[in-house]
Every structure is written in C-alpha cells, then in structure tokens.
Design a protein around this motif. Structure first.
Motif, PDB file in Angstrom:
ATOM      1  N   MET A  75       0.859  -1.182   0.000  1.00 31.11           N
ATOM      2  CA  MET A  75       0.000   0.000   0.000  1.00 31.11           C
ATOM      3  C   MET A  75       0.894   1.231   0.000  1.00 31.11           C
ATOM      4  SD  MET A  75      -3.159   1.118   2.513  1.00 31.11           S
ATOM      5  CE  MET A  75      -2.164   1.305   3.978  1.00 31.11           C
ATOM      6  N   HIS A  76       0.739   2.053  -1.011  1.00 34.20           N
ATOM      7  CA  HIS A  76       1.512   3.291  -1.149  1.00 34.20           C
ATOM      8  C   HIS A  76       0.635   4.472  -0.785  1.00 34.20           C
ATOM      9  CE1 HIS A  76       4.181   6.282  -3.197  1.00 34.20           C
ATOM     10  NE2 HIS A  76       3.017   6.898  -3.350  1.00 34.20           N
ATOM     11  N   LYS A  77       1.247   5.413  -0.037  1.00 32.96           N
ATOM     12  CA  LYS A  77       0.575   6.674   0.266  1.00 32.96           C
ATOM     13  C   LYS A  77       1.648   7.742   0.332  1.00 32.96           C
ATOM     14  CE  LYS A  77      -2.658   8.794   3.540  1.00 32.96           C
ATOM     15  NZ  LYS A  77      -3.425   8.602   4.782  1.00 32.96           N
ATOM     16  N   ASP A  78       1.401   8.923  -0.263  1.00 29.99           N
ATOM     17  CA  ASP A  78       2.428   9.959  -0.220  1.00 29.99           C
ATOM     18  C   ASP A  78       1.825  11.350   0.003  1.00 29.99           C
ATOM     19  OD1 ASP A  78       1.829  11.278  -2.780  1.00 29.99           O
ATOM     20  OD2 ASP A  78       2.727   9.542  -3.760  1.00 29.99           O
ATOM     21  N   SER A  79       2.723  12.304   0.270  1.00 25.85           N
ATOM     22  CA  SER A  79       2.313  13.667   0.615  1.00 25.85           C
ATOM     23  C   SER A  79       1.825  14.462  -0.582  1.00 25.85           C
ATOM     24  CB  SER A  79       3.483  14.403   1.288  1.00 25.85           C
ATOM     25  OG  SER A  79       4.637  14.371   0.469  1.00 25.85           O
ATOM     26  N   SER A  80       1.917  13.878  -1.784  1.00 27.05           N
ATOM     27  CA  SER A  80       1.341  14.530  -2.961  1.00 27.05           C
ATOM     28  C   SER A  80      -0.107  14.111  -3.198  1.00 27.05           C
ATOM     29  CB  SER A  80       2.170  14.202  -4.208  1.00 27.05           C
ATOM     30  OG  SER A  80       3.462  14.770  -4.110  1.00 27.05           O
ATOM     31  N   GLY A  81      -0.611  13.207  -2.356  1.00 29.24           N
ATOM     32  CA  GLY A  81      -2.006  12.802  -2.447  1.00 29.24           C
ATOM     33  C   GLY A  81      -2.263  11.486  -3.144  1.00 29.24           C
ATOM     34  N   HIS A  82      -1.210  10.784  -3.559  1.00 24.78           N
ATOM     35  CA  HIS A  82      -1.391   9.498  -4.227  1.00 24.78           C
ATOM     36  C   HIS A  82      -1.564   8.380  -3.200  1.00 24.78           C
ATOM     37  CE1 HIS A  82       1.173  11.889  -7.102  1.00 24.78           C
ATOM     38  NE2 HIS A  82       0.122  11.620  -7.848  1.00 24.78           N
ATOM     39  N   GLU A  83      -2.411   7.424  -3.545  1.00 22.85           N
ATOM     40  CA  GLU A  83      -2.640   6.287  -2.652  1.00 22.85           C
ATOM     41  C   GLU A  83      -3.129   5.104  -3.481  1.00 22.85           C
ATOM     42  OE1 GLU A  83      -5.092   5.299   1.498  1.00 22.85           O
ATOM     43  OE2 GLU A  83      -4.964   7.346   0.728  1.00 22.85           O
ATOM     44  N   SER A  84      -2.573   3.911  -3.228  1.00 27.30           N
ATOM     45  CA  SER A  84      -3.033   2.717  -3.938  1.00 27.30           C
ATOM     46  C   SER A  84      -2.542   1.468  -3.227  1.00 27.30           C
ATOM     47  CB  SER A  84      -2.518   2.696  -5.389  1.00 27.30           C
ATOM     48  OG  SER A  84      -1.111   2.479  -5.419  1.00 27.30           O
ATOM     49  N   VAL A  85      -3.211   0.357  -3.507  1.00 24.12           N
ATOM     50  CA  VAL A  85      -2.753  -0.972  -3.072  1.00 24.12           C
ATOM     51  C   VAL A  85      -2.518  -1.793  -4.328  1.00 24.12           C
ATOM     52  CG1 VAL A  85      -3.304  -3.073  -1.809  1.00 24.12           C
ATOM     53  CG2 VAL A  85      -4.032  -0.857  -0.900  1.00 24.12           C
ATOM     54  N   ILE A  86      -1.274  -2.265  -4.515  1.00 24.28           N
ATOM     55  CA  ILE A  86      -0.905  -3.017  -5.707  1.00 24.28           C
ATOM     56  C   ILE A  86      -0.585  -4.454  -5.310  1.00 24.28           C
ATOM     57  CG2 ILE A  86       0.682  -3.182  -7.663  1.00 24.28           C
ATOM     58  CD1 ILE A  86      -1.176  -0.761  -7.769  1.00 24.28           C
ATOM     59  N   GLY A  87      -1.128  -5.417  -6.077  1.00 24.19           N
ATOM     60  CA  GLY A  87      -0.988  -6.830  -5.759  1.00 24.19           C
ATOM     61  C   GLY A  87       0.030  -7.544  -6.635  1.00 24.19           C
ATOM     62  N   PRO A  88       0.058  -8.887  -6.571  1.00 23.26           N
ATOM     63  CA  PRO A  88       1.070  -9.686  -7.270  1.00 23.26           C
ATOM     64  C   PRO A  88       1.124  -9.387  -8.770  1.00 23.26           C
ATOM     65  CG  PRO A  88      -0.144 -11.051  -5.734  1.00 23.26           C
ATOM     66  CD  PRO A  88      -0.842  -9.725  -5.772  1.00 23.26           C
ATOM     67  N   GLY A  89       2.352  -9.242  -9.283  1.00 21.52           N
ATOM     68  CA  GLY A  89       2.550  -8.941 -10.694  1.00 21.52           C
ATOM     69  C   GLY A  89       2.463  -7.471 -11.026  1.00 21.52           C
ATOM     70  N   GLY A  90       2.078  -6.645 -10.062  1.00 20.54           N
ATOM     71  CA  GLY A  90       1.967  -5.211 -10.283  1.00 20.54           C
ATOM     72  C   GLY A  90       3.287  -4.501 -10.058  1.00 20.54           C
ATOM     73  N   VAL A  91       3.344  -3.247 -10.487  1.00 22.27           N
ATOM     74  CA  VAL A  91       4.560  -2.442 -10.373  1.00 22.27           C
ATOM     75  C   VAL A  91       4.180  -1.014  -9.996  1.00 22.27           C
ATOM     76  CG1 VAL A  91       6.571  -1.519 -11.608  1.00 22.27           C
ATOM     77  CG2 VAL A  91       5.799  -3.851 -12.081  1.00 22.27           C
ATOM     78  N   GLN A  92       4.998  -0.415  -9.120  1.00 21.55           N
ATOM     79  CA  GLN A  92       4.826   0.981  -8.741  1.00 21.55           C
ATOM     80  C   GLN A  92       6.016   1.784  -9.243  1.00 21.55           C
ATOM     81  OE1 GLN A  92       4.686   0.448  -4.474  1.00 21.55           O
ATOM     82  NE2 GLN A  92       2.472   0.584  -4.436  1.00 21.55           N
ATOM     83  N   TYR A  93       5.760   2.985  -9.742  1.00 18.90           N
ATOM     84  CA  TYR A  93       6.816   3.871 -10.238  1.00 18.90           C
ATOM     85  C   TYR A  93       6.621   5.236  -9.593  1.00 18.90           C
ATOM     86  CZ  TYR A  93       9.386   6.765 -13.659  1.00 18.90           C
ATOM     87  OH  TYR A  93      10.223   7.661 -14.279  1.00 18.90           O
ATOM     88  N   MET A  94       7.599   5.636  -8.778  1.00 14.81           N
ATOM     89  CA  MET A  94       7.499   6.910  -8.075  1.00 14.81           C
ATOM     90  C   MET A  94       8.713   7.785  -8.378  1.00 14.81           C
ATOM     91  SD  MET A  94       7.371   7.772  -3.990  1.00 14.81           S
ATOM     92  CE  MET A  94       9.160   7.753  -3.825  1.00 14.81           C
ATOM     93  N   THR A  95       8.450   9.016  -8.756  1.00 14.36           N
ATOM     94  CA  THR A  95       9.494  10.011  -8.948  1.00 14.36           C
ATOM     95  C   THR A  95       9.489  10.946  -7.747  1.00 14.36           C
ATOM     96  OG1 THR A  95       9.247   9.923 -11.357  1.00 14.36           O
ATOM     97  CG2 THR A  95      10.355  11.854 -10.442  1.00 14.36           C
ATOM     98  N   ALA A  96      10.560  10.889  -6.941  1.00 15.56           N
ATOM     99  CA  ALA A  96      10.626  11.744  -5.758  1.00 15.56           C
ATOM    100  C   ALA A  96      10.871  13.195  -6.156  1.00 15.56           C
ATOM    101  CB  ALA A  96      11.719  11.261  -4.814  1.00 15.56           C
ATOM    102  N   GLY A  97      11.728  13.412  -7.174  1.00 17.45           N
ATOM    103  CA  GLY A  97      11.999  14.762  -7.633  1.00 17.45           C
ATOM    104  C   GLY A  97      12.418  15.686  -6.499  1.00 17.45           C
ATOM    105  N   LYS A  98      11.760  16.850  -6.404  1.00 17.83           N
ATOM    106  CA  LYS A  98      12.166  17.865  -5.427  1.00 17.83           C
ATOM    107  C   LYS A  98      11.834  17.470  -3.994  1.00 17.83           C
ATOM    108  CE  LYS A  98       7.909  20.576  -5.969  1.00 17.83           C
ATOM    109  NZ  LYS A  98       7.358  21.880  -6.405  1.00 17.83           N
ATOM    110  N   GLY A  99      11.036  16.416  -3.823  1.00 20.56           N
ATOM    111  CA  GLY A  99      10.829  15.917  -2.475  1.00 20.56           C
ATOM    112  C   GLY A  99       9.393  15.566  -2.154  1.00 20.56           C
ATOM    113  N   LEU A 100       9.219  14.419  -1.513  1.00 15.75           N
ATOM    114  CA  LEU A 100       7.922  14.023  -0.972  1.00 15.75           C
ATOM    115  C   LEU A 100       8.152  13.110   0.222  1.00 15.75           C
ATOM    116  CD1 LEU A 100       7.935  10.964  -2.085  1.00 15.75           C
ATOM    117  CD2 LEU A 100       6.447  11.784  -3.873  1.00 15.75           C
TER     118      LEU A 100
END
Length: 284
Positions: A75-100
C-alpha cells in the motif's frame, strides 16, 4: 556477445522481521549508473495478524523508485495525495523529484490474513537537470501492464519502460530507459541486442539462467562490460529476471539516507527543506 565483468551476490540485510537481500550497493559494487540501489524482500510467508512491511512515512529527493510486487501486496501513500494498493505482478513507479514523504506498508487485509510476500525495490538516479522536478506516482496492477511472449510462449515479458518487440512500456520514464520483467519457463531462450554504450541492470529474482554461457543463480546481479551487444539467455529452471538498460549520466552522485543529489551542499539543503516542511504535509 556482451562480456560479463563480474557476478555480485546479494548480501543478507534483514529489516526487522523482513527477509532482505541487497546486491547494490555492496563493497564490490557501488552502482551501475543510473541504477543505484536494489532491495529484494522475501520470499517469506507471513502468519495471520502480522505487522506487514515496516516502511512507515519517510522522505525522498533526487531519485526514483520502481517497486516489483512478486507476491503479497504493498500500500503506497504519499504527501502529494497518491494512494493505492498493488498486488502480485503489479509495479509501482514513483518520482521523488524535489521531495515528498511516502509510506510503503502492507494492506490491512494482508496484515489480517497473512500470506506469501516477495517484493523488490530498485532506485533509479535522476539527472541533475531533473532532480528538482515535480514528484509523481503511478501504480499499476498486473493486467494493466503491457506484455508479450517469446520462444513459443515459454517466456512472458512485462514491458515497463521503453520498447521491446514492438511493445511500448507501461511507464514514460523521466529519462530514456528500457526495463522489463521477464518470466521464463525451464528450457526457454531469448537473445536481445543492447547498445554497447548503455549500462545493463540484470538481476535474477528466482531460478537459474545461462547468461552468455555463464551459469548464474537467483539473488545474483550480473555486471557487464561495455563491449559487445548481444545477451543470450537460457533458463535452466523456471526463472524471473529484471532486465534494464540505459545510458549512464556520468554525473557526481552524493547519496545520504533517502536523498540522492550531486553535491554535499544539496544534501544539507534537502535535510533543511524536509525539516522546514517543504516536502508536503503528511496525513496519516
């Protein structure tokens, strides 16, 4: 064929009760520009009523994460407002950039029910010109990721970045990069041409492969020379491979904790900005 420089075994680095191995960085290999860091969590089986993944809220700046869920969920949650639960075979891609600030934990269902868990996280560097870009996150389930087959359906390829076999990847990278998750049945074989000037990220998650006539088992990362272009891969067992390649940035890298910048002064600035609340507001 592309010549192998060295084979690096992942080092055992448990985090709380989470089985973790890491082949990058180690004493023998700091990075494969622009590939910075890999943690391989599991395989392990969690009992019911477990605490799940231990990665509560923490900051990042100047890099990206690619997270591969082989078993279990995250389960991903971040200060930019994104939130999701990803299951088997899934992939998450996050760009931190200037900061989160983000958290990566198990879903309430997984913590209640338990189950198998195997998750990998790869850190990608960002070029100096993009280190302060706007943060972003995309999480995709298995059936949302473009895929194709090779060798009479004995190989399944998830195309994540770039293009292979006429299939465009699921994610638009912030810099030119090609990356795939390759699932091979025992006896399967493929050859791929990769430009000599591109660095290769080659990590075996499960199984055993013959890599350009060299046998390599799981939890090993293969470091290649920049000579020759062909990779010839044969599966000696059912296997999973993470295969990526990109041109190196050839820029200074200063990494400290969750921040990856080009100078020590930029690291100090990252800590100061985080302490001053410039990474966004965390809502638990």
């Amino acid at each position: 064929m592309r010549k192998i420089k060295k084979i690096h075994s992942a080092e055992y680095r448990p985090i709380a009760d989470l089985i973790t191995y890491s082949p990058l960085p180690t004493r023998s290999l700091q990075m494969i520009d622009p590939f910075l860091f890999l943690n391989h969590h599991g395989f392990q089986t969690y009992p019911p009523h477990n605490n799940g993944l231990p990665f509560g809220p923490h900051p990042h700046r100047g890099m990206e994460t690619v997270t591969f869920i082989v078993e279990g969920d995250i389960m991903h949650k971040d200060s930019s407002g994104h939130e999701s639960v990803i299951g088997p075979g899934g992939v998450q891609y996050m760009t931190a950039g200037k900061g989160l600030i983000h958290a990566e934990v198990s879903s309430s269902e997984f913590k209640k029910e338990g189950g198998d868990l195997e998750i990998l996280q790869l850190w990608l560097n960002l070029p100096a010109s993009k280190k302060m870009m706007t943060p972003n996150y995309i999480g995709l389930q298995k059936d949302e990721i473009p895929a194709f087959e090779l060798d009479e359906r004995k190989i399944q390829v998830q195309q994540l970045f770039g293009e292979w076999n006429g299939v465009k990847g699921a994610f638009e990278g912030t810099f030119p990069i090609t990356m795939s998750t390759v699932y091979l049945q025992e006896g399967a074989e493929f050859t791929k041409e990769i430009p000599e000037d591109e660095n290769i990220f080659f990590y075996i998650v499960r199984g055993k492969l013959d890599v350009n006539d060299t046998h390599v088992a799981f939890r090993n990362l293969v470091e290649f020379q920049n000579s020759g272009s062909a990779l010839n891969i044969k599966a000696m067992e059912d296997s999973i491979l993470i295969l990526g390649h990109a041109l190196p940035f050839n820029e200074p890298v200063v990494a400290q904790g969750p921040f990856v910048m080009n100078t020590q002064e930029q690291i100090y600035e990252a800590y100061q900005d985080y302490q001053e609340g410039k990474f966004g507001n965390w809502k638990g």
